[in-house]
Design a protein around this motif. Structure first.
Motif, PDB file in Angstrom:
ATOM      1  N   VAL A  85       2.337  -3.026   5.813  1.00 34.90           N
ATOM      2  CA  VAL A  85       2.632  -2.893   7.250  1.00 34.90           C
ATOM      3  C   VAL A  85       1.510  -2.131   7.943  1.00 34.90           C
ATOM      4  CG1 VAL A  85       5.114  -2.945   6.965  1.00 34.90           C
ATOM      5  CG2 VAL A  85       3.923  -0.762   6.881  1.00 34.90           C
ATOM      6  N   VAL A  86       0.596  -1.539   7.163  1.00 33.88           N
ATOM      7  CA  VAL A  86      -0.483  -0.765   7.779  1.00 33.88           C
ATOM      8  C   VAL A  86      -1.440  -1.732   8.465  1.00 33.88           C
ATOM      9  CG1 VAL A  86      -2.334   0.893   7.361  1.00 33.88           C
ATOM     10  CG2 VAL A  86      -0.281   0.958   5.959  1.00 33.88           C
ATOM     11  N   GLN A  87      -1.620  -1.504   9.772  1.00 30.50           N
ATOM     12  CA  GLN A  87      -2.523  -2.373  10.543  1.00 30.50           C
ATOM     13  C   GLN A  87      -3.959  -1.952  10.295  1.00 30.50           C
ATOM     14  OE1 GLN A  87      -1.828  -2.216  14.721  1.00 30.50           O
ATOM     15  NE2 GLN A  87      -0.522  -4.005  14.714  1.00 30.50           N
ATOM     16  N   LEU A  88      -4.703  -2.737   9.597  1.00 31.74           N
ATOM     17  CA  LEU A  88      -6.085  -2.334   9.344  1.00 31.74           C
ATOM     18  C   LEU A  88      -7.080  -3.209  10.104  1.00 31.74           C
ATOM     19  CD1 LEU A  88      -6.283  -1.396   5.590  1.00 31.74           C
ATOM     20  CD2 LEU A  88      -5.970   0.055   7.549  1.00 31.74           C
ATOM     21  N   GLY A  89      -6.591  -4.282  10.695  1.00 29.79           N
ATOM     22  CA  GLY A  89      -7.510  -5.153  11.432  1.00 29.79           C
ATOM     23  C   GLY A  89      -8.259  -6.045  10.477  1.00 29.79           C
ATOM     24  N   LYS A  90      -9.111  -6.895  11.062  1.00 30.23           N
ATOM     25  CA  LYS A  90      -9.808  -7.902  10.251  1.00 30.23           C
ATOM     26  C   LYS A  90     -10.734  -7.267   9.224  1.00 30.23           C
ATOM     27  CE  LYS A  90      -9.320 -12.194  12.235  1.00 30.23           C
ATOM     28  NZ  LYS A  90      -9.669 -13.525  12.394  1.00 30.23           N
ATOM     29  N   GLN A  91     -11.417  -6.235   9.648  1.00 23.07           N
ATOM     30  CA  GLN A  91     -12.396  -5.635   8.742  1.00 23.07           C
ATOM     31  C   GLN A  91     -11.729  -4.781   7.679  1.00 23.07           C
ATOM     32  OE1 GLN A  91     -15.600  -6.472   9.055  1.00 23.07           O
ATOM     33  NE2 GLN A  91     -15.039  -7.736  10.787  1.00 23.07           N
ATOM     34  N   GLY A  92     -10.560  -4.251   8.023  1.00 26.06           N
ATOM     35  CA  GLY A  92      -9.875  -3.368   7.089  1.00 26.06           C
ATOM     36  C   GLY A  92     -10.573  -2.026   7.034  1.00 26.06           C
ATOM     37  N   GLU A  93      -9.928  -1.096   6.503  1.00 27.59           N
ATOM     38  CA  GLU A  93     -10.537   0.225   6.406  1.00 27.59           C
ATOM     39  C   GLU A  93     -11.610   0.194   5.328  1.00 27.59           C
ATOM     40  OE1 GLU A  93      -8.922   4.747   6.211  1.00 27.59           O
ATOM     41  OE2 GLU A  93      -7.678   3.118   6.935  1.00 27.59           O
TER      42      GLU A  93
ATOM     43  N   GLU B 210      -0.627  -8.911   6.482  1.00 23.06           N
ATOM     44  CA  GLU B 210       0.083  -7.882   7.235  1.00 23.06           C
ATOM     45  C   GLU B 210       1.559  -8.244   7.308  1.00 23.06           C
ATOM     46  OE1 GLU B 210      -2.122  -6.439  10.663  1.00 23.06           O
ATOM     47  OE2 GLU B 210      -0.192  -6.044  11.602  1.00 23.06           O
ATOM     48  N   LYS B 211       2.395  -7.293   6.921  1.00 21.12           N
ATOM     49  CA  LYS B 211       3.835  -7.527   7.005  1.00 21.12           C
ATOM     50  C   LYS B 211       4.307  -7.197   8.415  1.00 21.12           C
ATOM     51  CE  LYS B 211       4.772  -4.976   3.240  1.00 21.12           C
ATOM     52  NZ  LYS B 211       5.386  -4.374   2.066  1.00 21.12           N
ATOM     53  N   PRO B 212       5.240  -7.899   9.019  1.00 23.04           N
ATOM     54  CA  PRO B 212       5.904  -9.071   8.457  1.00 23.04           C
ATOM     55  C   PRO B 212       4.984 -10.308   8.474  1.00 23.04           C
ATOM     56  CG  PRO B 212       6.779  -8.551  10.641  1.00 23.04           C
ATOM     57  CD  PRO B 212       5.811  -7.481  10.308  1.00 23.04           C
TER      58      PRO B 212
ATOM     59  N   LYS C  88       9.049  -2.006  10.331  1.00 22.02           N
ATOM     60  CA  LYS C  88       8.531  -3.288   9.843  1.00 22.02           C
ATOM     61  C   LYS C  88       9.080  -3.663   8.471  1.00 22.02           C
ATOM     62  CE  LYS C  88       4.203  -3.190  12.357  1.00 22.02           C
ATOM     63  NZ  LYS C  88       2.761  -2.987  12.115  1.00 22.02           N
TER      64      LYS C  88
ATOM     65  N   GLN D 192     -12.867   0.778  14.554  1.00 22.29           N
ATOM     66  CA  GLN D 192     -13.853   0.525  13.503  1.00 22.29           C
ATOM     67  C   GLN D 192     -14.964  -0.286  14.134  1.00 22.29           C
ATOM     68  OE1 GLN D 192     -11.686  -1.148  10.238  1.00 22.29           O
ATOM     69  NE2 GLN D 192     -10.290   0.583  10.234  1.00 22.29           N
TER      70      GLN D 192
ATOM     71  N   ILE E 268       0.828  -1.220   0.000  1.00 21.82           N
ATOM     72  CA  ILE E 268       0.000   0.000   0.000  1.00 21.82           C
ATOM     73  C   ILE E 268       0.858   1.265   0.000  1.00 21.82           C
ATOM     74  CG2 ILE E 268      -1.680   1.383   1.295  1.00 21.82           C
ATOM     75  CD1 ILE E 268      -3.152  -1.094   2.014  1.00 21.82           C
TER      76      ILE E 268
ATOM     77  N   THR F 236      10.399  -7.494   7.547  1.00 22.12           N
ATOM     78  CA  THR F 236       9.658  -8.396   6.656  1.00 22.12           C
ATOM     79  C   THR F 236      10.562  -9.399   5.925  1.00 22.12           C
ATOM     80  OG1 THR F 236       7.917  -6.781   6.454  1.00 22.12           O
ATOM     81  CG2 THR F 236       8.000  -8.459   4.742  1.00 22.12           C
TER      82      THR F 236
ATOM     83  N   VAL G 137      -2.632   6.512   3.570  1.00 18.25           N
ATOM     84  CA  VAL G 137      -2.929   5.205   3.004  1.00 18.25           C
ATOM     85  C   VAL G 137      -2.963   5.311   1.485  1.00 18.25           C
ATOM     86  CG1 VAL G 137      -4.697   3.426   2.830  1.00 18.25           C
ATOM     87  CG2 VAL G 137      -4.084   4.335   5.048  1.00 18.25           C
TER      88      VAL G 137
ATOM     89  N   MET H  18      12.228 -11.823   8.457  1.00 12.70           N
ATOM     90  CA  MET H  18      11.315 -12.850   8.975  1.00 12.70           C
ATOM     91  C   MET H  18      11.136 -13.965   7.953  1.00 12.70           C
ATOM     92  SD  MET H  18       9.444 -12.686  11.910  1.00 12.70           S
ATOM     93  CE  MET H  18       7.674 -12.573  11.842  1.00 12.70           C
TER      94      MET H  18
ATOM     95  N   PHE I 235     -11.016  -6.277  15.787  1.00 10.64           N
ATOM     96  CA  PHE I 235      -9.574  -6.507  15.877  1.00 10.64           C
ATOM     97  C   PHE I 235      -9.041  -6.093  17.251  1.00 10.64           C
ATOM     98  CE2 PHE I 235      -5.291  -4.598  15.317  1.00 10.64           C
ATOM     99  CZ  PHE I 235      -4.584  -5.771  15.037  1.00 10.64           C
TER     100      PHE I 235
END
Lengths: 121, 447
Positions: free
Chosen positions: A83-91, A104-106, B199, B259, A53, B203, B436, B206, B302
């Motif tokens: 690497v952007v943490q968006l969670g399960k739902q995502g933005e 999600e990286k890594p 990170k 969210q 992204i 990556t 983003v 890892m 999350f």
């Protein structure tokens, strides 16, 4: 053999993810920018695009917006890898672009392989 | 008594005739008039304003004590002098005279109130706020003008100074606000860039460490494999630490975003418990979950999972073999109550509050035994719960285990999605989205 296009501006990430994808039984190609990704997609068919992204120039989100707006590419399978943490739902705005998966990286190798197989069937 | 004599001698007759009028009343009236005039003048002198009367030619016919005082002349010296020539700044004499002349012919437009400067004997200007009345007369329609003027030089000066100060302060405040806004955006950018920066190199590390350890890159000797596993294990630890530090920073910088989606959390709790079970089994600790009759709540899935993972991680970590962890979820009127109880060593009363502070860990010997945590888990848990509008607390008897309780409201308060529900945060939110989109200048290789 199914083809995967990996898009990331970091060479070491491209090389490592390519090794992982190749090793999982797919054929991986790499490009280091969004513009190159669109060019590659215009000339060749890929079963999946693994898209970073945060990239200089065109962001992964912009790349996917262009893909979805292109009648020839609009059904292209694209997974984000970021690497952007968006969670399960995502933005929401990213969800709206219908990525098939969100890594999600890594990444964890085992988990990555399982999910990649699920996406590529 | 007052008399008026009119006499005329008549020589021929050798007599003088006289007519005598009793003018006592007339005299009294005259005296009264003088008294009244003196009284009126005293009143005028007492006035805090300039009071000045001009005839049709613009000559001063009356000027009170205050007038002389402000203009800086000796009392009585200005009567008969032309007001405009003597008492107005030179630059405006011509114009004012023209207006006055037209006014005296009854043609000009009469203005009751205006502000005008006067010129003092010392050559200084004082700003006067005038109130005017036309003096009407016969046969001329206008006989002159009577004006009362208040010296507003100081007030105006103060006002102007005050205005300047307010302007200066407003500008300073605006500047500070802009600076804070920039700082806030920088902070937000810093978090995202730091996260990205840290990170990104992890990556490939890892992936390579894992592929090496798994033998994906060819067979390794036992020692090589062990080495790769150690690299991988510590990369995992580093990743956890980076994520925890970023989460704590987001919470303390108030940029954590939620969210919120409606959800029954029973299933999510079960899932987290299933994930933690192998870890607990290995340690010989049992986990038991009492599902509740729960309403759907608006929750960030999350982040909720993160809360459960952290609480269960701690419970497993601090419960010795043979111990038990009981998780319970209860539906209440407007919230759900979740508890995680363990049979570990418990928490000393003095540590109960500190427990939720970032980087808090109990005393060193304890760390020695249970090392491996970042000390950030509970701070993150508290931050997430609070942002949902919930509460978190712990009950414990030292030596007999601890129970962590937290509540999550069915409807989180307005603004819960952004911890800092202000304009600045909105900007920050927008910024996040922009980032983003990749619009922040990320230089290649520096990212």
């Amino acid at each position: 053999m199914k083809k995967v296009l990996i898009v990331d501006d970091e060479e070491d990430i491209l090389t490592s993810v390519k090794m992982l994808v190749d090793d999982s039984g797919y054929e991986a190609e790499t490009v280091n920018s969004g513009a190159k990704a669109l060019k590659a997609l215009g000339s060749k068919k890929y079963d999946l695009v693994l898209l970073d992204i945060l990239m200089p120039g065109m962001s992964g989100k912009e790349v996917l917006e262009k893909i979805r707006a292109d009648p020839k590419l609009k059904n292209q399978k694209v997974a984000f890898m970021t690497v952007v943490q968006l969670g399960k739902q995502g933005e929401d705005s990213i969800q709206a672009l219908k990525p098939v998966e969100y890594f999600e990286k890594p990444v964890r190798v085992g988990d990555f392989r399982t999910r990649l197989q699920k996406v590529l069937g | 008594m007052w008399f008026e004599w009119i006499s005329r001698p008549i020589v021929k007759e050798g007599v003088t005739y006289a007519i005598v009028h009793d003018i006592t009343e007339k005299k009294k009236a005259e005296e009264e008039l003088i008294l009244q005039k003196e009284k009126a003048e005293k009143y005028l002198d007492l006035a805090g304003n300039i009071i000045v009367a001009l005839n049709r030619k613009g000559e001063i016919t009356l000027l009170n004590k205050k007038g002389y005082e402000i203009l800086g002349y000796k009392e009585g010296t200005l009567i008969g002098k032309n007001w405009f020539d003597v008492c107005l700044p030179k630059k405006m004499v011509k114009q004012v005279k023209t207006v006055f002349a037209s006014l005296m012919t009854g043609k000009g437009k009469f203005v009751e109130d205006y502000e005008n400067p006067v010129l003092t004997s010392g050559g200084k200007e004082r700003l006067i706020s005038w109130h005017n009345t036309l003096l009407e007369g016969v046969p001329e329609k206008v006989r002159g003008v009577l004006s009362s003027g208040e010296d507003i030089t100081e007030i105006r000066k103060l006002n102007e100074e005050l205005e300047q100060r307010v302007k200066k302060r407003t500008a300073q405040l605006q500047k500070s606000y802009e600076e804070l806004k920039t700082l806030d955006e920088l902070k937000s950018n810093f978090l995202i860039i730091t996260s990205h920066e840290l990170k990104t190199p992890i990556t490939p590390l890892m992936i390579q460490a894992q592929m090496l350890a798994r033998g994906d890159l060819g067979p390794l000797t036992e020692k090589q494999k062990q080495g790769a596993q150690i690299i991988h294990k510590n990369m995992e630890r580093l990743t956890r630490l980076i994520n925890d530090i970023l989460d704590v920073s987001k919470i303390s910088s108030k940029v954590l975003k939620l969210q919120l989606k409606k959800k029954n959390i029973n299933d999510r709790i079960s899932e987290v418990i299933s994930e933690k079970k192998p870890q607990a089994d290995e340690k010989g600790v049992k986990i038991n979950f009492v599902r509740g009759d729960l309403p759907e709540i608006k929750v960030d899935d999350f982040r909720f999972q993160q809360v459960m993972v952290n609480l269960l991680d701690n419970a497993v970590k601090f419960t010795p073999a043979g111990g038990k962890i009981s998780v319970k979820a209860v539906g209440k009127e407007d919230h759900v109550l979740v508890s995680v109880a363990d049979t570990g060593r418990g928490i000393k009363k003095a540590n109960m509050e500190k427990l939720f502070n970032p980087f808090f860990q109990a005393k060193p010997s304890y760390i020695e035994k249970y090392r491996g945590g970042t000390g950030l888990g509970l701070a993150i848990v508290r931050g997430i719960v609070r942002q949902h509008g919930g509460k978190i607390w712990v009950k414990s008897i030292f030596g007999k285990g601890a129970t962590f309780y937290f509540t999550l409201p069915i409807n989180p308060p307005k603004g819960a999605e952004n911890l800092n529900n202000t304009d600045t945060t909105e900007t920050k939110e927008k910024k996040d989205k922009v980032q983003v989109k990749g619009k922040i200048p990320i230089k290649k290789g520096v990212k």
